[in-house]
Write an enzyme that holds these catalytic residues in place. Structure first.
Site, PDB file in Angstrom:
ATOM      1  N   ARG A 135       0.167   6.593  11.435  1.00  0.00           N
ATOM      2  CA  ARG A 135       1.400   6.298  11.573  1.00  0.00           C
ATOM      3  C   ARG A 135       2.325   7.514  11.893  1.00  0.00           C
ATOM      4  O   ARG A 135       3.114   7.481  12.908  1.00  0.00           O
ATOM      5  CB  ARG A 135       2.086   5.499  10.680  1.00  0.00           C
ATOM      6  CG  ARG A 135       3.511   4.905  10.868  1.00  0.00           C
ATOM      7  CD  ARG A 135       4.175   3.944   9.648  1.00  0.00           C
ATOM      8  NE  ARG A 135       4.594   4.991   8.702  1.00  0.00           N
ATOM      9  CZ  ARG A 135       5.411   5.678   8.377  1.00  0.00           C
ATOM     10  NH1 ARG A 135       6.602   5.435   9.326  1.00  0.00           N
ATOM     11  NH2 ARG A 135       5.969   6.471   7.487  1.00  0.00           N
ATOM     12  N   GLU A 160       5.391  -4.799  11.670  1.00  0.00           N
ATOM     13  CA  GLU A 160       3.961  -4.180  11.897  1.00  0.00           C
ATOM     14  C   GLU A 160       2.936  -4.878  10.904  1.00  0.00           C
ATOM     15  O   GLU A 160       3.276  -4.847   9.707  1.00  0.00           O
ATOM     16  CB  GLU A 160       4.134  -2.883  11.400  1.00  0.00           C
ATOM     17  CG  GLU A 160       2.843  -1.947  11.982  1.00  0.00           C
ATOM     18  CD  GLU A 160       2.249  -1.547  10.740  1.00  0.00           C
ATOM     19  OE1 GLU A 160       0.910  -1.734  10.837  1.00  0.00           O
ATOM     20  OE2 GLU A 160       2.809  -0.706  10.010  1.00  0.00           O
ATOM     21  N   ARG A 185      -5.239   0.211   4.552  1.00  0.00           N
ATOM     22  CA  ARG A 185      -4.196   0.890   5.464  1.00  0.00           C
ATOM     23  C   ARG A 185      -4.184   0.175   6.873  1.00  0.00           C
ATOM     24  O   ARG A 185      -5.419  -0.122   7.363  1.00  0.00           O
ATOM     25  CB  ARG A 185      -4.208   2.436   5.745  1.00  0.00           C
ATOM     26  CG  ARG A 185      -4.086   3.051   4.507  1.00  0.00           C
ATOM     27  CD  ARG A 185      -4.666   4.688   4.592  1.00  0.00           C
ATOM     28  NE  ARG A 185      -4.272   5.399   6.010  1.00  0.00           N
ATOM     29  CZ  ARG A 185      -4.970   5.709   6.863  1.00  0.00           C
ATOM     30  NH1 ARG A 185      -6.277   5.470   6.909  1.00  0.00           N
ATOM     31  NH2 ARG A 185      -4.604   6.229   8.002  1.00  0.00           N
ATOM     32  N   CYS A 186      -2.998  -0.136   7.280  1.00  0.00           N
ATOM     33  CA  CYS A 186      -2.997  -0.861   8.558  1.00  0.00           C
ATOM     34  C   CYS A 186      -3.841  -0.129   9.785  1.00  0.00           C
ATOM     35  O   CYS A 186      -4.359  -0.748  10.411  1.00  0.00           O
ATOM     36  CB  CYS A 186      -1.392  -1.138   9.111  1.00  0.00           C
ATOM     37  SG  CYS A 186      -0.366  -1.717   7.953  1.00  0.00           S
ATOM     38  N   ASN A 206       0.784  -1.341  -0.063  1.00  0.00           N
ATOM     39  CA  ASN A 206       0.141  -0.074   0.133  1.00  0.00           C
ATOM     40  C   ASN A 206       0.848   1.229  -0.010  1.00  0.00           C
ATOM     41  O   ASN A 206       0.549   2.434  -0.537  1.00  0.00           O
ATOM     42  CB  ASN A 206      -0.994  -0.081   1.199  1.00  0.00           C
ATOM     43  CG  ASN A 206      -0.462  -0.407   2.672  1.00  0.00           C
ATOM     44  OD1 ASN A 206       0.841  -0.492   2.664  1.00  0.00           O
ATOM     45  ND2 ASN A 206      -1.185  -0.026   3.605  1.00  0.00           N
ATOM     46  N   TYR A 207       1.927   1.302   0.650  1.00  0.00           N
ATOM     47  CA  TYR A 207       2.696   2.329   0.710  1.00  0.00           C
ATOM     48  C   TYR A 207       4.358   1.936   0.200  1.00  0.00           C
ATOM     49  O   TYR A 207       5.344   1.604   1.107  1.00  0.00           O
ATOM     50  CB  TYR A 207       3.154   2.997   1.799  1.00  0.00           C
ATOM     51  CG  TYR A 207       1.763   3.680   2.304  1.00  0.00           C
ATOM     52  CD1 TYR A 207       1.509   5.166   2.192  1.00  0.00           C
ATOM     53  CD2 TYR A 207       0.804   2.937   3.142  1.00  0.00           C
ATOM     54  CE1 TYR A 207       0.507   5.847   2.698  1.00  0.00           C
ATOM     55  CE2 TYR A 207      -0.464   3.542   3.475  1.00  0.00           C
ATOM     56  CZ  TYR A 207      -0.331   4.928   3.362  1.00  0.00           C
ATOM     57  OH  TYR A 207      -1.726   5.789   3.658  1.00  0.00           O
ATOM     58  N   GLY A 261       3.260  -5.606   6.998  1.00  0.00           N
ATOM     59  CA  GLY A 261       2.431  -6.127   5.990  1.00  0.00           C
ATOM     60  C   GLY A 261       1.473  -6.938   6.898  1.00  0.00           C
ATOM     61  O   GLY A 261       1.181  -6.699   7.952  1.00  0.00           O
TER      62      GLY A 261
END
Ligand code: NAG
Length: 373
Positions: free
Chosen positions: A328, A141, A174-175, A46-47, A122
């Protein structure tokens, strides 16, 4: 990172054994921080650039070299970035990039004896990596089920804006996306109306058109999300919008009256689908949050700062945001998850500390009875 690197690595310690029986001031201890060696960095799809750089910066400034294993669905961006490092004059080999499917090269990399530290962001493959990695520092994470607790005295407009931004930006991939809203029943109708109005304004379509909601990353992700939606439908959730899907594109969906027996109450859709659970007490909200196997972030909306701090203390998550959606950044803030959300803490200083080891040298002087004459 550059600034912190200078400060932290320059902070070597000098200790003296002034209270060690029989050895008063005869032991001088020099401490420094030295690089670990090779850092394996595994950022998520995602990033693929941002979350690679948050590992590359601390790794390099602490004196390590780095192997980057970019996500399969973000490999091209990572290769371009590594090329930029080389264009900027970085010696070849200081950053190496290895592409490939995790299922094929993952074990080879994560179990490689030359790897001295793994920084991973991830999904739950991180759990498998941590079991195989051996005795090296790990920074993991993984996912989250970030809860947003809304009290009766909350600013509902502020809460609604953050819920939509937190729940639906990046199409929910997103996490730290808002993944469940826990709202006090007395303000639930008002909050849901406000969120629903904002969700209705989100644009849906291809990323090239700058749409708010774009296709999710893979077909299997879309199928998984659909499975959660269908389960919620069968068990009686209220759909605030019609469920619509075309290929990997899923229209934003707010699910009201979600109950704990629905999968969406606990599982992470990683897509534009947000469940709302109505609660009758703050304790019920905290209980739901703490019962999760995740513990990344959470947030609470209230005008009562004392309550907010008590709730923050009670929520078993790495971070709690008061009156804002989980996030974050900024990069120098510590960032960590509890339980299945990960181990270790990120943030510039924490990452530099993890990517270095402490080395001490002790100089032993003659005993105090020794005379210089
Ligand atoms: C989290 O909630 C559970 C259930 O309500 C409670 O037993 C536990 O003490 C809470 N954790 C903290 C840190 O307060």
């Amino acid at each position: 990172c550059a600034e912190e690197g200078v400060r932290i690595l320059g902070e070597g310690k000098f200790l003296v054994s002034d209270s060690f029986p029989g050895n008063e001031r005869t032991k001088y201890c020099l401490t420094s921080k030295i690089p670990l060696g090779v850092i394996l960095a595994i950022p998520p799809f995602n990033y693929p650039v941002n979350l690679a750089v948050s590992k590359i910066g601390p790794a390099l400034v602490a004196g390590n070299s780095l192997v980057l294993k970019p996500p399969t669905q973000g490999a091209v961006a990572a290769l371009h970035m590594v090329h930029c490092f080389h264009l900027a004059g970085f010696p070849k080999g200081l950053i190496s990039c290895v592409t490939g499917k995790g299922s094929e090269i993952g074990d080879f990399l994560t179990m490689h004896p030359g790897v001295n530290c793994i920084s991973f962001t991830g999904g739950d493959t991180g759990i498998a990596i941590s079991k195989k990695a051996g005795m090296i520092p790990l920074q993991m994470e993984l996912g989250g089920k970030d809860a947003c607790i809304i009290l009766e005295d909350a600013d509902l407009d502020l809460a609604a804006a953050n819920i939509v931004k937190g729940g639906f930006s990046y199409s929910g991939q997103r996490c730290t996306a808002v993944k469940v809203v826990l709202v006090m029943d007395s303000v639930a109708d008002a909050l849901v109306d406000k969120v629903k109005a904002k969700v209705g304004k989100l644009t849906v379509g291809p990323p090239e058109d700058d749409c708010d909601i774009t296709p999710v990353v893979t077909e299997s992700s879309a199928n998984f999300i659909e499975g959660l939606v269908m389960d919620a439908q069968r068990k009686g959730a209220t759909f605030c919008q019609e469920y619509k899907r075309a290929g990997n594109l899923i229209w934003p969906l707010l699910l009201d009256n979600v109950r704990p027996d629905m999968r969406i109450a606990w599982e992470e859709p990683f897509g534009p689908v947000l469940p709302v659970i109505r609660i009758n007490s703050v304790e019920e909200g905290i209980h739901h949050c703490n019962a999760s196997n995740f513990g990344l972030q959470g947030c609470v909306f209230t005008r009562d700062i004392n309550k907010a701090i008590l709730i923050s203390d009670a929520m078993e998550t790495g971070t709690v945001q008061i009156n804002s959606a989980p996030a974050r950044g900024p990069d120098h803030f510590p960032f960590q998850g509890l339980k299945d959300s990960g181990i270790g803490s990120q943030g510039i200083t924490n990452s530099i500390n993890m990517m270095t080891k402490i080395k001490t040298t002790v100089i032993n002087l003659p005993t105090p009875s020794y005379t210089m004459g």
